[in-house]
Every structure is written in C-alpha cells, then in structure tokens.
Design a protein around this motif. Structure first.
Motif, PDB file in Angstrom:
ATOM      1  N   THR A 148      27.715   7.794  69.990  1.00  0.00           N
ATOM      2  CA  THR A 148      27.815   6.847  68.882  1.00  0.00           C
ATOM      3  C   THR A 148      28.783   7.367  67.824  1.00  0.00           C
ATOM      4  N   ALA A 149      28.670   8.632  67.474  1.00  0.00           N
ATOM      5  CA  ALA A 149      29.595   9.220  66.493  1.00  0.00           C
ATOM      6  C   ALA A 149      31.030   9.170  67.002  1.00  0.00           C
ATOM      7  N   TRP A 150      31.244   9.490  68.285  1.00  0.00           N
ATOM      8  CA  TRP A 150      32.583   9.434  68.870  1.00  0.00           C
ATOM      9  C   TRP A 150      33.123   8.000  68.829  1.00  0.00           C
ATOM     10  N   GLY A 151      32.293   7.031  69.172  1.00  0.00           N
ATOM     11  CA  GLY A 151      32.715   5.636  69.152  1.00  0.00           C
ATOM     12  C   GLY A 151      33.110   5.172  67.760  1.00  0.00           C
ATOM     13  N   LEU A 152      32.364   5.580  66.755  1.00  0.00           N
ATOM     14  CA  LEU A 152      32.712   5.220  65.377  1.00  0.00           C
ATOM     15  C   LEU A 152      34.021   5.872  64.958  1.00  0.00           C
ATOM     16  N   TYR A 153      34.237   7.107  65.377  1.00  0.00           N
ATOM     17  CA  TYR A 153      35.474   7.811  65.027  1.00  0.00           C
ATOM     18  C   TYR A 153      36.688   7.147  65.691  1.00  0.00           C
ATOM     19  N   VAL A 154      36.582   6.848  66.962  1.00  0.00           N
ATOM     20  CA  VAL A 154      37.698   6.276  67.703  1.00  0.00           C
ATOM     21  C   VAL A 154      38.042   4.880  67.208  1.00  0.00           C
ATOM     22  N   ARG A 155      37.039   4.140  66.745  1.00  0.00           N
ATOM     23  CA  ARG A 155      37.260   2.760  66.330  1.00  0.00           C
ATOM     24  C   ARG A 155      37.551   2.595  64.834  1.00  0.00           C
ATOM     25  N   ARG A 156      37.889   3.681  64.160  1.00  0.00           N
ATOM     26  CA  ARG A 156      38.316   3.547  62.772  1.00  0.00           C
ATOM     27  C   ARG A 156      39.689   2.893  62.768  1.00  0.00           C
ATOM     28  N   ASN A 157      40.154   2.405  61.625  1.00  0.00           N
ATOM     29  CA  ASN A 157      41.425   1.676  61.563  1.00  0.00           C
ATOM     30  C   ASN A 157      42.578   2.456  62.187  1.00  0.00           C
ATOM     31  N   ALA A 158      42.747   3.709  61.798  1.00  0.00           N
ATOM     32  CA  ALA A 158      43.866   4.504  62.309  1.00  0.00           C
ATOM     33  C   ALA A 158      43.756   4.694  63.821  1.00  0.00           C
ATOM     34  N   GLY A 159      42.558   4.856  64.336  1.00  0.00           N
ATOM     35  CA  GLY A 159      42.366   5.019  65.768  1.00  0.00           C
ATOM     36  C   GLY A 159      42.738   3.768  66.548  1.00  0.00           C
ATOM     37  N   LEU A 160      42.355   2.614  66.027  1.00  0.00           N
ATOM     38  CA  LEU A 160      42.689   1.358  66.692  1.00  0.00           C
ATOM     39  C   LEU A 160      44.190   1.102  66.677  1.00  0.00           C
ATOM     40  N   VAL A 161      44.833   1.364  65.544  1.00  0.00           N
ATOM     41  CA  VAL A 161      46.285   1.168  65.451  1.00  0.00           C
ATOM     42  C   VAL A 161      47.012   2.146  66.367  1.00  0.00           C
ATOM     43  N   ALA A 162      46.567   3.382  66.424  1.00  0.00           N
ATOM     44  CA  ALA A 162      47.186   4.373  67.301  1.00  0.00           C
ATOM     45  C   ALA A 162      47.038   3.971  68.767  1.00  0.00           C
ATOM     46  N   ALA A 163      45.882   3.444  69.143  1.00  0.00           N
ATOM     47  CA  ALA A 163      45.677   2.989  70.520  1.00  0.00           C
ATOM     48  C   ALA A 163      46.601   1.819  70.839  1.00  0.00           C
ATOM     49  N   ALA A 164      46.752   0.902  69.898  1.00  0.00           N
ATOM     50  CA  ALA A 164      47.651  -0.240  70.109  1.00  0.00           C
ATOM     51  C   ALA A 164      49.098   0.224  70.210  1.00  0.00           C
ATOM     52  N   ALA A 165      49.487   1.200  69.414  1.00  0.00           N
ATOM     53  CA  ALA A 165      50.860   1.707  69.445  1.00  0.00           C
ATOM     54  C   ALA A 165      51.169   2.417  70.757  1.00  0.00           C
ATOM     55  N   ALA A 166      50.157   2.909  71.432  1.00  0.00           N
ATOM     56  CA  ALA A 166      50.361   3.597  72.703  1.00  0.00           C
ATOM     57  C   ALA A 166      50.624   2.641  73.861  1.00  0.00           C
ATOM     58  N   VAL A 167      50.386   1.360  73.658  1.00  0.00           N
ATOM     59  CA  VAL A 167      50.618   0.363  74.707  1.00  0.00           C
ATOM     60  C   VAL A 167      52.128   0.127  74.823  1.00  0.00           C
ATOM     61  N   PRO A 168      52.704   0.300  76.007  1.00  0.00           N
ATOM     62  CA  PRO A 168      54.158   0.165  76.155  1.00  0.00           C
ATOM     63  C   PRO A 168      54.714  -1.203  75.745  1.00  0.00           C
ATOM     64  N   ALA A 169      53.954  -2.265  75.930  1.00  0.00           N
ATOM     65  CA  ALA A 169      54.439  -3.612  75.616  1.00  0.00           C
ATOM     66  C   ALA A 169      54.520  -3.882  74.116  1.00  0.00           C
TER      67      ALA A 169
END
Length: 89
Positions: A45-66
């Motif tokens: 649960t703690a890991w999920g909250l950390y990964v889904r913070r704003n910066a984490g979501l934007v970083a994940a989206a930026a990693a998508v090649p498209a």
C-alpha cells in the motif's frame, strides 16, 4: 521493478524470515502467517501511494515512447529529469 514483482519478492522474504522465526520457536506458524500478510499489505500500500504521486504518474507517462511532450506544473516538471516534461506557462 513493478508492483507485482515487488509484492512477490516481499512475500518471499517475509515467508523466509517467518520460517526461521517459527523454526527457532520465536513465533508459531499462525502468528508468522498473520504478520507476513499484514506486512505485505502495509508495504505494498505504501509503495502504491508513492508510485501514484503526481511526479510518479508524470514520469511513467514520459517513459512511454509514443508520448512526445508533457506540460506539467513547474514543481512537477522540475522534479522529473526527462526532456519530454516541460513546465506549463
């Protein structure tokens, strides 16, 4: 490492530690099982909250090649070291 891999690794390590604790007589098997389940739940649960913070979501989206570019608020843009992420006006 994705969340499923983290969960599997965490559960295995906790089961290993619980097996040692049961073998040495520090815990009974039911207590070790309950503790393992509780710790896995809390840590995932703690890991999920950390990964889904704003910066984490934007970083994940930026990693998508498209994805060509992302406009984000200045604080978020500065927190992510990726040329695709730019501060909005």
């Amino acid at each position: 490492m994705n969340q499923e891999q983290l969960t599997t690794l965490l559960r295995t390590l906790l089961q290993f530690g619980g097996g040692i604790a049961v073998g040495r007589g520090w815990l009974d098997a039911d207590t070790a099982t309950a503790l393992t389940g509780a710790l896995v739940t809390l840590l995932v649960t703690a890991w999920g909250l950390y990964v889904r913070r704003n910066a984490g979501l934007v970083a994940a989206a930026a990693a998508v090649p498209a994805v060509a570019a992302i406009l984000a608020d200045p604080a978020t843009a500065q927190a992510i070291p990726n040329a695709k992420v730019r501060p909005s006006a």
